[in-house]
Write an enzyme that holds these catalytic residues in place. Sequence first.
Site, mmCIF file in Angstrom:
data_model
loop_
_atom_site.group_PDB
_atom_site.id
_atom_site.type_symbol
_atom_site.label_atom_id
_atom_site.label_comp_id
_atom_site.label_asym_id
_atom_site.label_seq_id
_atom_site.Cartn_x
_atom_site.Cartn_y
_atom_site.Cartn_z
ATOM 1 N N HIS A 148 -9.067 25.162 -14.795
ATOM 2 C CA HIS A 148 -10.136 26.160 -14.678
ATOM 3 C C HIS A 148 -9.455 27.494 -14.957
ATOM 4 O O HIS A 148 -8.392 27.778 -14.401
ATOM 5 C CB HIS A 148 -10.745 26.168 -13.272
ATOM 6 C CG HIS A 148 -11.604 27.374 -13.017
ATOM 7 N ND1 HIS A 148 -12.862 27.504 -13.554
ATOM 8 C CD2 HIS A 148 -11.368 28.505 -12.306
ATOM 9 C CE1 HIS A 148 -13.372 28.678 -13.176
ATOM 10 N NE2 HIS A 148 -12.486 29.297 -12.420
ATOM 11 N N CYS A 153 -15.634 26.938 -18.562
ATOM 12 C CA CYS A 153 -14.889 28.142 -18.192
ATOM 13 C C CYS A 153 -13.796 28.466 -19.199
ATOM 14 O O CYS A 153 -13.523 29.639 -19.474
ATOM 15 C CB CYS A 153 -14.293 27.990 -16.789
ATOM 16 S SG CYS A 153 -13.187 26.559 -16.634
#
Length: 164
Positions: free
Chosen positions: A38, A108
């Site tokens: 992430h 993301c």
Amino acid sequence: MDQTDSFPVKLYIYDLSRGMARQLSPVMLGKQLDGIWHTAIVVHGKEYFFVGEGINWCSPGGTPLGEPLSIVDLGYTEVPAEIFTEYLTSLTESTYSSDKYNLFEHNCNTFSNEVAQFLTGKKIPSYITDLPSEVLSTPFGQALRPLLDSIVINPGGNNITGHK
């Protein structure tokens, strides 16, 4: 470049598996993965990221994920905060609205890569952006795809539409 007119840009990298990917990937996928990444872009004193509810922000390191596993210095940008906010708002209304999130194709890391290029002209490391195709290239990844496609990552933060 005059440092007073430029702002540092950093990439915060988190391992959503907290080390489990490194341990389990050889058995499950038949290949070594170092993490389930992430990422977020930190600029103008805030951490920005794309999740299932759209573009969010928080103070740097302020998500429930805690401190990032690593921080990559992407350089500097001359884009002031006001222009950056307008840019994020336009992304929220187009390519990064909440209904566009997809764990494999539009996540993301896609957001971080696009924003990094907008701010600095640099891409984020390819080991991050190549991860989905690496997972999907395995039989186990293909078998899990329907389940994984339904997963939405949301580590918290403030939605950009309420950005101040």
